[in-house]
Write an enzyme that holds these catalytic residues in place. Structure first.
Site, PDB file in Angstrom:
ATOM      1  N   ASP A 157       0.845  -1.204   0.000  1.00 19.74           N
ATOM      2  CA  ASP A 157       0.000   0.000   0.000  1.00 19.74           C
ATOM      3  C   ASP A 157       0.880   1.254   0.000  1.00 19.74           C
ATOM      4  O   ASP A 157       1.962   1.285   0.597  1.00 19.74           O
ATOM      5  CB  ASP A 157      -0.906  -0.017   1.233  1.00 19.74           C
ATOM      6  CG  ASP A 157      -1.932   1.107   1.194  1.00 19.74           C
ATOM      7  OD1 ASP A 157      -2.252   1.593   0.094  1.00 19.74           O
ATOM      8  OD2 ASP A 157      -2.390   1.530   2.276  1.00 19.74           O
ATOM      9  N   GLU A 160       2.389   2.671   3.138  1.00 22.13           N
ATOM     10  CA  GLU A 160       3.480   1.956   3.777  1.00 22.13           C
ATOM     11  C   GLU A 160       4.844   2.387   3.243  1.00 22.13           C
ATOM     12  O   GLU A 160       5.869   1.903   3.705  1.00 22.13           O
ATOM     13  CB  GLU A 160       3.315   0.443   3.564  1.00 22.13           C
ATOM     14  CG  GLU A 160       2.163  -0.156   4.337  1.00 22.13           C
ATOM     15  CD  GLU A 160       2.383  -0.079   5.833  1.00 22.13           C
ATOM     16  OE1 GLU A 160       3.496  -0.382   6.281  1.00 22.13           O
ATOM     17  OE2 GLU A 160       1.445   0.280   6.558  1.00 22.13           O
ATOM     18  N   ASP A 192      -2.626  -3.722   4.167  1.00 22.07           N
ATOM     19  CA  ASP A 192      -1.366  -3.039   3.846  1.00 22.07           C
ATOM     20  C   ASP A 192      -0.513  -3.821   2.856  1.00 22.07           C
ATOM     21  O   ASP A 192       0.264  -3.215   2.102  1.00 22.07           O
ATOM     22  CB  ASP A 192      -0.567  -2.800   5.127  1.00 22.07           C
ATOM     23  CG  ASP A 192      -1.285  -1.868   6.096  1.00 22.07           C
ATOM     24  OD1 ASP A 192      -1.925  -0.912   5.619  1.00 22.07           O
ATOM     25  OD2 ASP A 192      -1.229  -2.111   7.318  1.00 22.07           O
TER      26      ASP A 192
END
Length: 425
Positions: A157, A160, A192
């Site tokens: 993601d 991140e 994520d």
């Protein structure tokens, strides 16, 4: 050629106006709450330029509810039965009926003309229509991947790969590159990290693994503001079989905002009640090492598999990944669109998210309430059927929650009753 008809009446509905003014004066004299609704209805009636023949016709105007329309109809029947309408009002009513008849004829002719024009000339599809049609065809298209004809890719993601400090900017990506993990940064609507199988045509199927990474201080913050339960609910309903919570230590795990025992208990509850897998790591690098190891393991597991796309409704979560050689997986685009926070939600899903915002309402308790009362309307109807306020306040107290089926309790039941029965202005 369009015909324009304009009829202006000085006072289209004198009887209804006089009745509303009388009821409004009575409500103001008695200081009743209905005076606000009556004042709103009177203003909308005076602003309406056409005559109305019954209380049912008044329902199109603002402020006219079912009770007020029924009251007007009763007053109108009483008025006609007493034959107190003067001759001038009768003449006026006949005139208004004739005006309405002319208006209806003109509107019918215009409607017929518009229908003929639409039927004679086909509507040219817009860019939005073409885009929606292409998206629908893409979702319905079946994708198949033969063994050895696809590669696994770790999706990260975008949140991140950023940081407030430039020295740690894109630290996640640099760690994955040093560990040799094939990855790509992309915006994800849920989770994520996740893995996709990608073929040469660009088709992408999502492997049944999704990772939610949380540092201990972020975990404490998400529990305090309710994001933890909301994220857990969305992950549980995303359609992927294996949900992993990747939890990093924050230094010595001190000054987290919540006691460490409370955080560990929340992770244990998530593991036991929803079946998620909790993985603890010492720092960011250890977390990326875990993901790189997962990429290598998944590459070995899926190396000889045949993959094909399926819809979420036909997805079999009980499929064994080790023994089954033909696996049905979700398309990445379908997962992306269906998991978006602004996607089309059912009333039941919105009700669950609403309950999760209340204090002390965990996902298990919210789901237990929704199983008994699927919508807020069902809950309010159940409150209305209670014999008294005490019974209504304790209506939800006995609902069993979680695998141990513990009752919801009097305190939460009273809190929910107060929230849903209080009228706000």
């Amino acid at each position: 050629m369009e015909t324009r008809l304009e009829v202006l009446l000085r006072e289209p509905n004198p009887l209804f106006t006089r009745w509303l003014e009388r009821w409004l004066r009575e409500a103001e004299r008695r200081d009743q709450k209905s005076q606000f609704r009556l004042r709103q209805a009177l203003e909308s009636l005076k602003s309406y330029p056409l005559p109305l023949s019954s209380g049912r016709d008044c329902s199109i105007l603002r402020g006219f509810g079912g009770t007020l329309c029924q009251l007007i109809d009763e007053e109108l029947r009483h008025h006609k039965s007493l034959q107190l309408v003067p001759q001038q009002a009768v003449v006026q009513e006949r005139y208004e009926q004739q005006v309405q008849a002319v208006i209806r004829k003109v509107q019918e002719k215009q409607l017929e003309q518009q229908k003929r024009q639409k039927s004679d000339r086909p509507r040219k599809p817009t860019k939005k229509d073409l885009a929606e049609l292409a998206a629908l065809e893409e979702r319905e298209r079946v994708v198949e991947m033969q063994p050895g004809r696809f590669e696994l890719l770790l999706l990260v993601d975008t949140q991140e790969t950023s940081g407030k400090n430039k020295r740690v900017l894109d630290q996640t990506r640099s760690y994955l590159e040093s560990l040799g993990a094939r990855h790509e940064v992309r915006r994800l609507t849920i989770g994520d990290f996740l893995w996709v199988a990608q073929d040469q045509e660009g088709n992408e199927l999502v492997l049944p693994y999704i990772v939610e990474r949380k540092r201990m201080d972020d975990l404490a913050s998400s529990i305090r503001d309710g994001r933890f339960h909301e994220q857990k609910h969305r992950l549980h309903h995303c359609g992927l079989q294996h949900i992993i919570y990747l939890v990093e230590d924050y230094g010595d795990n001190e000054q987290l905002g919540l006691p460490l025992d409370s955080l560990q208990q929340a992770l244990t509850n998530a593991k036991v009640q929803t079946g998620v897998r909790v993985v603890r790591t010492a720092n960011h690098f250890r977390s990326m090492s875990y993901l790189a190891g997962m990429s290598r393991s998944l590459g070995q597991i899926f190396a000889g598999k045949k993959l094909h796309s399926v819809d979420r409704g036909t997805l079999d979560k009980a499929t064994c990944l080790l023994t089954n050689s033909d696996l049905g997986l979700l398309k990445f685009r379908a997962l992306y669109e269906d998991s978006a926070k602004n996607a089309q939600l059912t009333v039941r899903e919105v009700f669950v998210q609403q309950l999760l915002q209340l204090h002390s309402l965990s996902l298990e308790r919210a789901m237990a309430i929704v199983e008994r009362y699927p919508t807020p309307r069902c809950l309010l109807d159940a409150y209305a059927e209670c014999a008294d306020q005490k019974q209504a306040r304790l209506l939800l107290s006995g609902i069993p929650c979680g695998p141990l089926e513990r009752p919801l309790g009097d305190k939460i039941s009273q809190c929910l009753h107060e929230f849903y029965s209080t009228h706000f202005r």
